[in-house]
Scaffold this motif. Structure first.
Motif, PDB file in Angstrom:
ATOM      1  N   PRO A 316      49.944  50.751  48.682  1.00 21.20           N
ATOM      2  CA  PRO A 316      50.901  49.781  49.212  1.00 21.20           C
ATOM      3  C   PRO A 316      51.705  49.129  48.094  1.00 21.20           C
ATOM      4  CG  PRO A 316      48.719  48.822  49.156  1.00 21.20           C
ATOM      5  CD  PRO A 316      48.562  50.244  48.718  1.00 21.20           C
ATOM      6  N   SER A 317      52.932  48.745  48.404  1.00 25.11           N
ATOM      7  CA  SER A 317      53.791  48.103  47.416  1.00 25.11           C
ATOM      8  C   SER A 317      54.610  47.014  48.101  1.00 25.11           C
ATOM      9  CB  SER A 317      54.725  49.124  46.763  1.00 25.11           C
ATOM     10  OG  SER A 317      55.654  48.486  45.897  1.00 25.11           O
ATOM     11  N   PHE A 318      54.499  45.787  47.615  1.00 21.32           N
ATOM     12  CA  PHE A 318      55.369  44.702  48.058  1.00 21.32           C
ATOM     13  C   PHE A 318      55.770  43.904  46.837  1.00 21.32           C
ATOM     14  CE2 PHE A 318      55.795  40.291  50.058  1.00 21.32           C
ATOM     15  CZ  PHE A 318      57.133  40.489  50.330  1.00 21.32           C
ATOM     16  N   THR A 319      56.747  44.419  46.130  1.00 21.82           N
ATOM     17  CA  THR A 319      57.309  43.729  44.972  1.00 21.82           C
ATOM     18  C   THR A 319      58.792  44.053  44.920  1.00 21.82           C
ATOM     19  OG1 THR A 319      56.716  45.620  43.565  1.00 21.82           O
ATOM     20  CG2 THR A 319      55.203  43.746  43.570  1.00 21.82           C
ATOM     21  N   LEU A 320      59.570  43.200  44.277  1.00 22.35           N
ATOM     22  CA  LEU A 320      60.980  43.495  44.080  1.00 22.35           C
ATOM     23  C   LEU A 320      61.151  44.510  42.963  1.00 22.35           C
ATOM     24  CD1 LEU A 320      62.470  39.880  44.322  1.00 22.35           C
ATOM     25  CD2 LEU A 320      62.180  41.582  46.138  1.00 22.35           C
ATOM     26  N   ASN A 321      60.259  44.451  42.002  1.00 29.66           N
ATOM     27  CA  ASN A 321      60.257  45.395  40.896  1.00 29.66           C
ATOM     28  C   ASN A 321      59.304  46.533  41.232  1.00 29.66           C
ATOM     29  OD1 ASN A 321      61.199  45.990  38.204  1.00 29.66           O
ATOM     30  ND2 ASN A 321      59.083  45.728  37.556  1.00 29.66           N
ATOM     31  N   PHE A 322      59.410  47.648  40.505  1.00 26.56           N
ATOM     32  CA  PHE A 322      58.492  48.761  40.755  1.00 26.56           C
ATOM     33  C   PHE A 322      57.746  49.105  39.468  1.00 26.56           C
ATOM     34  CE2 PHE A 322      57.544  53.318  41.741  1.00 26.56           C
ATOM     35  CZ  PHE A 322      56.662  53.057  42.786  1.00 26.56           C
ATOM     36  N   SER A 323      58.298  49.953  38.635  1.00 20.52           N
ATOM     37  CA  SER A 323      57.602  50.350  37.413  1.00 20.52           C
ATOM     38  C   SER A 323      57.561  49.198  36.411  1.00 20.52           C
ATOM     39  CB  SER A 323      58.293  51.555  36.778  1.00 20.52           C
ATOM     40  OG  SER A 323      58.152  52.691  37.594  1.00 20.52           O
ATOM     41  N   ARG A 324      56.394  48.942  35.885  1.00 18.16           N
ATOM     42  CA  ARG A 324      56.209  47.946  34.825  1.00 18.16           C
ATOM     43  C   ARG A 324      54.862  48.209  34.161  1.00 18.16           C
ATOM     44  NH1 ARG A 324      53.359  43.379  37.234  1.00 18.16           N
ATOM     45  NH2 ARG A 324      53.192  43.699  39.470  1.00 18.16           N
ATOM     46  N   PRO A 325      54.689  47.733  32.942  1.00 22.03           N
ATOM     47  CA  PRO A 325      53.442  48.024  32.229  1.00 22.03           C
ATOM     48  C   PRO A 325      52.242  47.342  32.861  1.00 22.03           C
ATOM     49  CG  PRO A 325      54.785  46.478  30.989  1.00 22.03           C
ATOM     50  CD  PRO A 325      55.637  46.973  32.111  1.00 22.03           C
ATOM     51  N   GLY A 326      51.111  48.037  32.849  1.00 22.04           N
ATOM     52  CA  GLY A 326      49.867  47.454  33.340  1.00 22.04           C
ATOM     53  C   GLY A 326      49.237  46.499  32.355  1.00 22.04           C
ATOM     54  N   SER A 327      49.829  46.362  31.173  1.00 20.09           N
ATOM     55  CA  SER A 327      49.209  45.585  30.098  1.00 20.09           C
ATOM     56  C   SER A 327      49.019  44.123  30.457  1.00 20.09           C
ATOM     57  CB  SER A 327      50.056  45.708  28.825  1.00 20.09           C
ATOM     58  OG  SER A 327      51.395  45.352  29.080  1.00 20.09           O
ATOM     59  N   HIS A 328      49.940  43.546  31.230  1.00 19.20           N
ATOM     60  CA  HIS A 328      49.828  42.129  31.549  1.00 19.20           C
ATOM     61  C   HIS A 328      48.685  41.861  32.513  1.00 19.20           C
ATOM     62  CE1 HIS A 328      53.873  42.415  29.871  1.00 19.20           C
ATOM     63  NE2 HIS A 328      53.780  41.125  29.610  1.00 19.20           N
ATOM     64  N   VAL A 329      48.472  42.759  33.459  1.00 17.83           N
ATOM     65  CA  VAL A 329      47.331  42.613  34.364  1.00 17.83           C
ATOM     66  C   VAL A 329      46.028  42.733  33.570  1.00 17.83           C
ATOM     67  CG1 VAL A 329      46.063  43.729  36.239  1.00 17.83           C
ATOM     68  CG2 VAL A 329      48.527  43.340  36.442  1.00 17.83           C
ATOM     69  N   VAL A 330      45.978  43.683  32.646  1.00 19.91           N
ATOM     70  CA  VAL A 330      44.794  43.842  31.794  1.00 19.91           C
ATOM     71  C   VAL A 330      44.540  42.563  31.003  1.00 19.91           C
ATOM     72  CG1 VAL A 330      43.832  45.098  29.829  1.00 19.91           C
ATOM     73  CG2 VAL A 330      45.010  46.345  31.652  1.00 19.91           C
ATOM     74  N   ALA A 331      45.604  41.974  30.456  1.00 16.15           N
ATOM     75  CA  ALA A 331      45.452  40.743  29.677  1.00 16.15           C
ATOM     76  C   ALA A 331      44.984  39.578  30.553  1.00 16.15           C
ATOM     77  CB  ALA A 331      46.777  40.384  29.003  1.00 16.15           C
ATOM     78  N   GLN A 332      45.474  39.520  31.809  1.00 18.71           N
ATOM     79  CA  GLN A 332      45.014  38.467  32.707  1.00 18.71           C
ATOM     80  C   GLN A 332      43.535  38.637  33.028  1.00 18.71           C
ATOM     81  OE1 GLN A 332      47.076  35.636  34.848  1.00 18.71           O
ATOM     82  NE2 GLN A 332      45.165  35.309  33.740  1.00 18.71           N
ATOM     83  N   TYR A 333      43.137  39.870  33.291  1.00 16.74           N
ATOM     84  CA  TYR A 333      41.731  40.147  33.578  1.00 16.74           C
ATOM     85  C   TYR A 333      40.867  39.763  32.379  1.00 16.74           C
ATOM     86  CZ  TYR A 333      37.694  42.777  35.356  1.00 16.74           C
ATOM     87  OH  TYR A 333      36.455  43.150  35.805  1.00 16.74           O
ATOM     88  N   TYR A 334      41.374  40.071  31.174  1.00 17.78           N
ATOM     89  CA  TYR A 334      40.662  39.691  29.953  1.00 17.78           C
ATOM     90  C   TYR A 334      40.500  38.177  29.878  1.00 17.78           C
ATOM     91  CZ  TYR A 334      39.936  38.480  25.051  1.00 17.78           C
ATOM     92  OH  TYR A 334      39.451  37.919  23.893  1.00 17.78           O
ATOM     93  N   SER A 335      41.593  37.438  30.116  1.00 21.58           N
ATOM     94  CA  SER A 335      41.521  35.979  29.967  1.00 21.58           C
ATOM     95  C   SER A 335      40.575  35.368  30.998  1.00 21.58           C
ATOM     96  CB  SER A 335      42.909  35.350  30.072  1.00 21.58           C
ATOM     97  OG  SER A 335      43.388  35.351  31.391  1.00 21.58           O
ATOM     98  N   PHE A 336      40.549  35.909  32.219  1.00 27.58           N
ATOM     99  CA  PHE A 336      39.624  35.395  33.229  1.00 27.58           C
ATOM    100  C   PHE A 336      38.173  35.645  32.814  1.00 27.58           C
ATOM    101  CE2 PHE A 336      42.722  35.617  37.094  1.00 27.58           C
ATOM    102  CZ  PHE A 336      43.352  34.482  36.630  1.00 27.58           C
ATOM    103  N   LEU A 337      37.888  36.870  32.322  1.00 30.10           N
ATOM    104  CA  LEU A 337      36.523  37.179  31.893  1.00 30.10           C
ATOM    105  C   LEU A 337      36.163  36.435  30.607  1.00 30.10           C
ATOM    106  CD1 LEU A 337      36.225  41.043  32.476  1.00 30.10           C
ATOM    107  CD2 LEU A 337      35.566  39.187  34.013  1.00 30.10           C
ATOM    108  N   ARG A 338      37.113  36.327  29.703  1.00 23.92           N
ATOM    109  CA  ARG A 338      36.861  35.721  28.398  1.00 23.92           C
ATOM    110  C   ARG A 338      36.529  34.232  28.525  1.00 23.92           C
ATOM    111  NH1 ARG A 338      35.993  32.892  24.639  1.00 23.92           N
ATOM    112  NH2 ARG A 338      37.107  32.793  22.652  1.00 23.92           N
ATOM    113  N   TYR A 339      37.318  33.502  29.308  1.00 28.89           N
ATOM    114  CA  TYR A 339      37.151  32.053  29.361  1.00 28.89           C
ATOM    115  C   TYR A 339      36.297  31.591  30.527  1.00 28.89           C
ATOM    116  CZ  TYR A 339      40.973  32.162  25.974  1.00 28.89           C
ATOM    117  OH  TYR A 339      41.738  32.420  24.883  1.00 28.89           O
ATOM    118  N   GLY A 340      36.382  32.283  31.661  1.00 27.24           N
ATOM    119  CA  GLY A 340      35.663  31.808  32.831  1.00 27.24           C
ATOM    120  C   GLY A 340      36.165  30.436  33.264  1.00 27.24           C
ATOM    121  N   PHE A 341      35.550  29.872  34.290  1.00 29.22           N
ATOM    122  CA  PHE A 341      35.992  28.577  34.807  1.00 29.22           C
ATOM    123  C   PHE A 341      35.863  27.493  33.741  1.00 29.22           C
ATOM    124  CE2 PHE A 341      35.718  24.552  36.952  1.00 29.22           C
ATOM    125  CZ  PHE A 341      36.615  24.656  38.003  1.00 29.22           C
ATOM    126  N   GLU A 342      34.736  27.483  33.062  1.00 30.67           N
ATOM    127  CA  GLU A 342      34.495  26.438  32.068  1.00 30.67           C
ATOM    128  C   GLU A 342      35.502  26.501  30.928  1.00 30.67           C
ATOM    129  OE1 GLU A 342      30.914  24.838  29.092  1.00 30.67           O
ATOM    130  OE2 GLU A 342      30.621  26.597  30.365  1.00 30.67           O
TER     131      GLU A 342
END
Length: 454
Positions: A316-342
Motif C-alpha cells: 500500500p502507498s499513501f504519500t505525495l512522494n514516492f521514491s525516497r531513501p530508507g535511511s531516515h526511517v532506519v535512523a528513526q528506528y535507531y533513535s527510538f531503540l537507542r534512547y527509549g522513553f527515558e
C-alpha cells in the motif's frame, strides 16, 4: 642533524588551485566561478569534492542556527546507518522488507506513545517531513467530508478548514493546492494562537476539520487541544455538525508525551482523527522525515490508499512522494531503540531546561521582554519592550548574524502586526557552553546597538 619526520603535516596532493600547470596540463581559471551550465568534460573526483566543500564553507554553521527546529546533531552510529542505507528505496518494500518492518514498528511505537485506544488499528506512514504529513492529514479530512456530504445528497463544492493564523505555511499550501478555503482565526493582543472561545464562529457545515497546533512556530506555545475539542463537542450538540480535529504536532508531539504526561492532546480525545509530527525535529533525525498517523481505518478513507505491485510484490502507498531513501526511517528506528522513553524524556528535558534558563537570562537584559518562556516547546520568543526607541529586533538579528548566530526576527500576522519578536529554538547539541556564548554575544550586541544610537 636532520629533523626527523613527525607526520604532523601530511604530504600535500597536487593543488590545481595554486600550482603551475605542468606539461600537458591545461591552465586553470584562478577564479573558478560557480558554473551555471553542465561542464563539457569530466573532472577528477577529488578536485570536484574540494571545490564543492570550499563553496559550502560560506554557508552558516548549522549548530548556531537558532531559527530552525530541525535536528542538526546526530550520533556517529546513526550517521553511519544513514550512509549505509541511503541507496535503499523505501518505496521498494518487497526488496527491502526489513526497512518496511522498521517503519511499521515506528508507527506502532508512536500510536502507543500518543495513547491510541487500539494501536493495532492505527494507520500511519513516514513522509518526507511534517509538511507532507500535514497535507495527507488535510486530504483525509477533505475526503471524509466529501464522502459524508455525498451520502447526505449534499454538494461538495465549498470545503473549508479552520485554523489559527499562526499555522505553519504548509497549511496555507494545503488550502491552495487542494482547493480548500482556509479560515484563519486571527490573533489578538496577548493571544497568539487558536483558543476555543473564538473558533466555532468560523465553523459551518462545510468545515472539513479544525487544525490544532501543538507547538506554534511563532512562539513555541501549545494550543489547548482538549478545550478546542470540548468547544467542538458543544458545537455538534447545538448544530449536529461533527467536525474532526487534526493535531499538527510537528514539534510538540515528540515533546509533550515525555515532559507533559498529564496534558490531553492526542488520541485520548475522541475528536482527534489524525496527528502529524517531524522525526527530523525532536525525533532526533536529520531532515527530512515526518510521520502521519490516523486513529483507525475510518479516519483514512480506503480510496486514498493505492496498491503498488510493479516493484515486486504488492504494497500500500499513501504519500505525495514516492521514491525516497530508507535511511531516515532506519535512523528513526535507531533513535527510538537507542534512547527509549527515558532517554527521549531526558533529551527533551535538557532542551527545555536550557530554553527556560536562557529565557530567564534574556529577561534580565534591558530592553527585552519575554513573549513566551520556553515552558512548552523548548523555544521562546522575546521582543524589545514597547516604547524603547532606537533599536529593533531586526537590528539585533542582523548584529547577531555577524557573530555567526542565526536568530530570526519577524512580525506577527494582522491584527498583531505591531508585535515583532526574536525567536530562539533549543535542540539537542545546543550545549551549556554554546548557551553561555550566546548570552554573552547578545549582551554585547545589545550594548553596542544602544551605544551607537546615542
Amino acid at each position: 642533524m636532520p629533523i626527523q619526520h613527525t607526520d604532523v603535516m601530511p604530504a600535500l596532493e597536487f593543488d590545481t588551485l595554486t600550482a603551475s600547470p605542468g606539461p600537458g596540463r591545461p591552465p586553470v581559471d584562478p577564479l573558478l566561478l560557480p558554473v551555471d551550465e553542465l561542464p563539457a568534460t569530466m573532472s577528477p573526483p577529488e578536485q570536484v569534492s574540494r571545490r564543492v566543500r570550499d563553496e559550502l564553507m560560506l554557508d552558516g554553521n548549522a549548530r548556531l542556527n537558532l531559527a530552525t527546529f530541525v535536528t542538526t546533531w546526530m550520533e556517529p552510529q546513526a550517521r553511519e546507518l544513514m550512509a549505509e542505507t541511503a541507496e535503499k528505496n523505501l518505496a521498494d518494500r518487497a526488496e527491502y522488507p526489513q526497512i518496511t518492518a522498521m517503519e511499521e514498528r515506528c508507527v506502532r511505537m508512536l500510536a502507543r506513545l500518543w495513547h491510541a485506544p487500539r494501536p493495532e488499528q492505527v494507520r500511519g506512514c513516514s513522509t518526507t517531513g511534517s509538511s507532507e504529513a500535514a497535507m495527507l492529514g488535510g486530504l483525509a479530512l477533505k475526503r471524509r467530508w466529501q464522502d459524508r456530504r455525498r451520502a447526505q445528497g449534499k454538494d461538495t463544492a465549498r470545503p473549508n478548514l479552520v485554523m489559527g493564523s499562526n499555522v505553519q505555511v504548509c497549511w496555507k499550501k494545503f488550502a491552495n493546492y487542494f482547493e480548500v478555503e482556509p479560515r484563519y482565526v486571527p490573533m489578538e493582543p496577548g493571544r497568539y494562537h487558536l483558543t476555543p472561545d473564538t473558533l466555532t464562529a468560523y465553523c459551518d457545515d462545510n468545515t472539513i476539520g479544525v487544525v490544532a497546533v501543538l507547538g506554534s512556530t511563532y512562539d513555541g506555545s501549545y494550543e489547548p487541544v482538549a478545550d478546542i475539542c470540548l468547544a467542538l463537542d458543544g458545537y455538534q450538540a447545538a448544530t449536529g455538525t461533527d467536525i474532526p480535529v487534526h493535531v499538527d504536532g510537528a514539534s510538540g508531539a515528540m515533546v509533550a508525551p515525555f515532559l507533559d504526561p498529564g496534558l490531553m492532546w492526542d488520541f485520548q480525545l475522541e475528536r482527534v482523527a489524525s496527528i502529524n509530527t517531524s522525526g527530523h525535529k525532536y525525533g532526533h533525525v536529520f531532515p527530512g522525515l515526518g510521520w502521519a498517523l490516523w486513529r483507525d481505518a475510518e479516519a483514512l478513507p480506503e480510496d486514498l490508499v493505492f496498491e503498488v505491485d510493479y516493484l515486486g510484490g504488492s504494497s500500500p502507498s499513501f504519500t505525495l512522494n514516492f521514491s525516497r531513501p530508507g535511511s531516515h526511517v532506519v535512523a528513526q528506528y535507531y533513535s527510538f531503540l537507542r534512547y527509549g522513553f527515558e532517554g527521549l524524556r531526558d533529551l527533551a528535558a535538557q532542551s527545555r531546561s536550557t530554553a527556560r534558563a536562557l529565557a530567564a537570562r534574556i529577561r534580565s537584559i534591558a530592553p527585552y521582554e519575554l513573549v513566551t518562556d520556553g515552558s512548552e516547546l523548548p523555544a521562546f520568543a522575546f521582543r524589545v519592550a514597547p516604547g524603547v526607541q532606537g533599536i529593533t529586533v531586526f537590528d539585533v538579528s542582523q548584529a547577531m548574524r555577524a557573530r555567526g548566530w542565526h536568530l530570526p526576527a519577524y512580525t506577527f500576522p494582522a491584527p498583531c502586526q505591531d508585535v515583532s519578536v526574536l525567536r530562539l529554538v533549543v535542540r539537542t547539541g545546543f550545549t551549556a557552553e554554546l548557551a553561555g556564548m550566546f548570552v554573552a554575544d547578545l549582551t554585547e550586541v545589545t550594548r553596542r546597538l544602544h551605544t551607537d544610537r546615542l
